[in-house]
Design a protein around this motif. Sequence first.
Motif, PDB file in Angstrom:
ATOM      1  N   VAL A  80     -25.830   5.735   8.200  1.00 53.59           N
ATOM      2  CA  VAL A  80     -24.721   5.579   9.144  1.00 53.59           C
ATOM      3  C   VAL A  80     -23.600   6.556   8.799  1.00 53.59           C
ATOM      4  O   VAL A  80     -23.070   6.543   7.694  1.00 53.59           O
ATOM      5  N   LYS A  81     -23.258   7.382   9.776  1.00 53.60           N
ATOM      6  CA  LYS A  81     -22.108   8.259   9.620  1.00 53.60           C
ATOM      7  C   LYS A  81     -20.883   7.494  10.113  1.00 53.60           C
ATOM      8  O   LYS A  81     -20.910   6.884  11.181  1.00 53.60           O
ATOM      9  N   TYR A  82     -19.809   7.508   9.329  1.00 54.50           N
ATOM     10  CA  TYR A  82     -18.649   6.680   9.666  1.00 54.50           C
ATOM     11  C   TYR A  82     -17.335   7.354   9.283  1.00 54.50           C
ATOM     12  O   TYR A  82     -17.299   8.288   8.483  1.00 54.50           O
ATOM     13  N   ASP A  83     -16.253   6.852   9.858  1.00 53.66           N
ATOM     14  CA  ASP A  83     -14.883   7.224   9.482  1.00 53.66           C
ATOM     15  C   ASP A  83     -14.196   5.972   8.967  1.00 53.66           C
ATOM     16  O   ASP A  83     -14.309   4.907   9.589  1.00 53.66           O
ATOM     17  N   ALA A  84     -13.479   6.086   7.873  1.00 48.44           N
ATOM     18  CA  ALA A  84     -12.800   4.916   7.305  1.00 48.44           C
ATOM     19  C   ALA A  84     -11.455   5.307   6.710  1.00 48.44           C
ATOM     20  O   ALA A  84     -11.241   6.458   6.310  1.00 48.44           O
ATOM     21  N   LYS A  85     -10.560   4.347   6.661  1.00 48.84           N
ATOM     22  CA  LYS A  85      -9.264   4.520   6.006  1.00 48.84           C
ATOM     23  C   LYS A  85      -9.130   3.457   4.918  1.00 48.84           C
ATOM     24  O   LYS A  85      -9.268   2.265   5.187  1.00 48.84           O
ATOM     25  N   VAL A  86      -8.864   3.916   3.713  1.00 46.22           N
ATOM     26  CA  VAL A  86      -8.726   3.018   2.569  1.00 46.22           C
ATOM     27  C   VAL A  86      -7.294   3.083   2.054  1.00 46.22           C
ATOM     28  O   VAL A  86      -6.770   4.170   1.794  1.00 46.22           O
ATOM     29  N   SER A 121       0.855  -1.183   0.000  1.00 45.64           N
ATOM     30  CA  SER A 121       0.000   0.000   0.000  1.00 45.64           C
ATOM     31  C   SER A 121       0.891   1.232   0.000  1.00 45.64           C
ATOM     32  O   SER A 121       1.806   1.340   0.809  1.00 45.64           O
ATOM     33  N   SER A 122       0.611   2.161  -0.909  1.00 44.89           N
ATOM     34  CA  SER A 122       1.480   3.328  -1.029  1.00 44.89           C
ATOM     35  C   SER A 122       0.741   4.653  -0.854  1.00 44.89           C
ATOM     36  O   SER A 122       1.355   5.712  -0.945  1.00 44.89           O
ATOM     37  N   ALA A 123      -0.554   4.605  -0.621  1.00 42.27           N
ATOM     38  CA  ALA A 123      -1.308   5.835  -0.362  1.00 42.27           C
ATOM     39  C   ALA A 123      -2.542   5.489   0.454  1.00 42.27           C
ATOM     40  O   ALA A 123      -3.091   4.398   0.333  1.00 42.27           O
ATOM     41  N   GLN A 124      -2.952   6.441   1.273  1.00 42.99           N
ATOM     42  CA  GLN A 124      -4.098   6.194   2.152  1.00 42.99           C
ATOM     43  C   GLN A 124      -5.160   7.274   1.961  1.00 42.99           C
ATOM     44  O   GLN A 124      -4.845   8.452   1.826  1.00 42.99           O
ATOM     45  N   PHE A 125      -6.399   6.843   1.924  1.00 41.56           N
ATOM     46  CA  PHE A 125      -7.542   7.711   1.709  1.00 41.56           C
ATOM     47  C   PHE A 125      -8.351   7.725   3.001  1.00 41.56           C
ATOM     48  O   PHE A 125      -8.896   6.706   3.414  1.00 41.56           O
ATOM     49  N   GLU A 130     -17.979   0.091   4.224  1.00 44.15           N
ATOM     50  CA  GLU A 130     -16.787  -0.283   3.453  1.00 44.15           C
ATOM     51  C   GLU A 130     -17.034  -0.111   1.958  1.00 44.15           C
ATOM     52  O   GLU A 130     -16.179   0.408   1.226  1.00 44.15           O
ATOM     53  N   GLU A 131     -18.193  -0.550   1.515  1.00 46.46           N
ATOM     54  CA  GLU A 131     -18.519  -0.428   0.089  1.00 46.46           C
ATOM     55  C   GLU A 131     -18.584   1.037  -0.327  1.00 46.46           C
ATOM     56  O   GLU A 131     -18.096   1.424  -1.396  1.00 46.46           O
ATOM     57  N   ASP A 132     -19.189   1.860   0.524  1.00 48.60           N
ATOM     58  CA  ASP A 132     -19.306   3.290   0.236  1.00 48.60           C
ATOM     59  C   ASP A 132     -17.928   3.944   0.177  1.00 48.60           C
ATOM     60  O   ASP A 132     -17.624   4.713  -0.750  1.00 48.60           O
ATOM     61  N   ALA A 133     -17.073   3.633   1.153  1.00 46.21           N
ATOM     62  CA  ALA A 133     -15.732   4.233   1.201  1.00 46.21           C
ATOM     63  C   ALA A 133     -14.871   3.774   0.031  1.00 46.21           C
ATOM     64  O   ALA A 133     -14.139   4.571  -0.571  1.00 46.21           O
ATOM     65  N   GLU A 134     -14.946   2.496  -0.310  1.00 40.69           N
ATOM     66  CA  GLU A 134     -14.154   1.974  -1.421  1.00 40.69           C
ATOM     67  C   GLU A 134     -14.602   2.579  -2.746  1.00 40.69           C
ATOM     68  O   GLU A 134     -13.777   2.839  -3.628  1.00 40.69           O
ATOM     69  N   THR A 135     -15.906   2.793  -2.888  1.00 40.71           N
ATOM     70  CA  THR A 135     -16.414   3.424  -4.113  1.00 40.71           C
ATOM     71  C   THR A 135     -15.868   4.836  -4.250  1.00 40.71           C
ATOM     72  O   THR A 135     -15.414   5.242  -5.323  1.00 40.71           O
ATOM     73  N   GLU A 136     -15.915   5.590  -3.157  1.00 37.66           N
ATOM     74  CA  GLU A 136     -15.390   6.955  -3.182  1.00 37.66           C
ATOM     75  C   GLU A 136     -13.886   6.962  -3.459  1.00 37.66           C
ATOM     76  O   GLU A 136     -13.387   7.777  -4.232  1.00 37.66           O
ATOM     77  N   ALA A 137     -13.160   6.041  -2.822  1.00 39.46           N
ATOM     78  CA  ALA A 137     -11.709   5.991  -2.996  1.00 39.46           C
ATOM     79  C   ALA A 137     -11.329   5.627  -4.426  1.00 39.46           C
ATOM     80  O   ALA A 137     -10.386   6.187  -4.991  1.00 39.46           O
ATOM     81  N   SER A 138     -12.059   4.683  -5.005  1.00 41.71           N
ATOM     82  CA  SER A 138     -11.746   4.238  -6.370  1.00 41.71           C
ATOM     83  C   SER A 138     -11.965   5.345  -7.397  1.00 41.71           C
ATOM     84  O   SER A 138     -11.411   5.302  -8.495  1.00 41.71           O
ATOM     85  N   GLN A 139     -12.772   6.336  -7.040  1.00 45.11           N
ATOM     86  CA  GLN A 139     -13.051   7.443  -7.952  1.00 45.11           C
ATOM     87  C   GLN A 139     -12.129   8.638  -7.710  1.00 45.11           C
ATOM     88  O   GLN A 139     -12.235   9.651  -8.390  1.00 45.11           O
ATOM     89  N   ILE A 145      -7.499  -1.041  -4.682  1.00 44.94           N
ATOM     90  CA  ILE A 145      -7.775  -0.891  -3.262  1.00 44.94           C
ATOM     91  C   ILE A 145      -7.300  -2.146  -2.544  1.00 44.94           C
ATOM     92  O   ILE A 145      -7.740  -3.251  -2.848  1.00 44.94           O
ATOM     93  N   ASN A 146      -6.379  -1.973  -1.599  1.00 43.65           N
ATOM     94  CA  ASN A 146      -5.839  -3.113  -0.860  1.00 43.65           C
ATOM     95  C   ASN A 146      -6.639  -3.448   0.386  1.00 43.65           C
ATOM     96  O   ASN A 146      -6.800  -4.616   0.742  1.00 43.65           O
ATOM     97  N   SER A 147      -7.113  -2.420   1.077  1.00 40.30           N
ATOM     98  CA  SER A 147      -7.845  -2.669   2.315  1.00 40.30           C
ATOM     99  C   SER A 147      -8.705  -1.472   2.677  1.00 40.30           C
ATOM    100  O   SER A 147      -8.461  -0.352   2.215  1.00 40.30           O
ATOM    101  N   CYS A 148      -9.714  -1.727   3.498  1.00 46.02           N
ATOM    102  CA  CYS A 148     -10.594  -0.670   3.978  1.00 46.02           C
ATOM    103  C   CYS A 148     -10.931  -0.979   5.431  1.00 46.02           C
ATOM    104  O   CYS A 148     -11.389  -2.071   5.746  1.00 46.02           O
ATOM    105  N   THR A 149     -10.675  -0.019   6.311  1.00 49.42           N
ATOM    106  CA  THR A 149     -10.940  -0.206   7.735  1.00 49.42           C
ATOM    107  C   THR A 149     -11.903   0.862   8.228  1.00 49.42           C
ATOM    108  O   THR A 149     -11.614   2.056   8.139  1.00 49.42           O
ATOM    109  N   VAL A 150     -13.043   0.421   8.753  1.00 52.46           N
ATOM    110  CA  VAL A 150     -14.048   1.334   9.300  1.00 52.46           C
ATOM    111  C   VAL A 150     -13.897   1.371  10.821  1.00 52.46           C
ATOM    112  O   VAL A 150     -13.797   0.326  11.466  1.00 52.46           O
ATOM    113  N   ASP A 151     -13.878   2.562  11.382  1.00 46.50           N
ATOM    114  CA  ASP A 151     -13.752   2.728  12.832  1.00 46.50           C
ATOM    115  C   ASP A 151     -15.119   2.487  13.477  1.00 46.50           C
ATOM    116  O   ASP A 151     -16.004   3.349  13.435  1.00 46.50           O
ATOM    117  N   GLU A 152     -15.288   1.306  14.073  1.00 47.72           N
ATOM    118  CA  GLU A 152     -16.577   0.931  14.662  1.00 47.72           C
ATOM    119  C   GLU A 152     -16.967   1.844  15.819  1.00 47.72           C
ATOM    120  O   GLU A 152     -18.155   2.044  16.090  1.00 47.72           O
TER     121      GLU A 152
END
Length: 199
Positions: free
Chosen positions: A92-98, A68-72, A156-165, A127-134
Amino acid sequence: MNTEKHEKRGSGPVTIKRKIVLGSPFIILILLIVLIISLKGSSIFQKGEESTVSSAMLTQVTDASELSSAQFTYNGIAQVYGPDGNTVKCNVKYDAKVNAGIDMKDISFEIDNEKKTVTPVLPEIKINSCTVDEEKLSFIPENTTADIKDVLNACEEDAETEASQSLQLTKSARENLKDIVEALIYPILNANGYTVVWK
């Protein structure tokens, strides 16, 4: 770098903040290790006459697992649907790191032995990984009975979609990868008079 995007989800506008982290302790550690190896190994590689560099030689030094070379970092709102797949059960309001990067084994090299140049060919950033802060999940309505697995999957799906774009995420990941690849192959190229050329 922070950017903001205003979207309309649910009953009102939502402000989504994105932050691209251009590096990580893991990447910095890799570069430090490579630098030490380069400094120690350069004297070994420079002994004797220059030889022809092969793709196999370069592949050997870059052969590793996913990197992994960049984080979203993404703060957003996801919708969780009911069993029918159409009814919104809650927001659901959430914080995630992709994390985005590549599989290092998929790197290939184009070598011009006459010009003594090497052109690394990087695979598509993924996208290598996605971590949602529970602990930071916030439900609307608050008394929702949604299953936590469904909630996390939606986030996770929402965050990965945003990150991929995110073009900036891809650009940052690719630039960081270039630095890492150059550092890894530098001892071999330097010892044999080759230079790196990027397309």
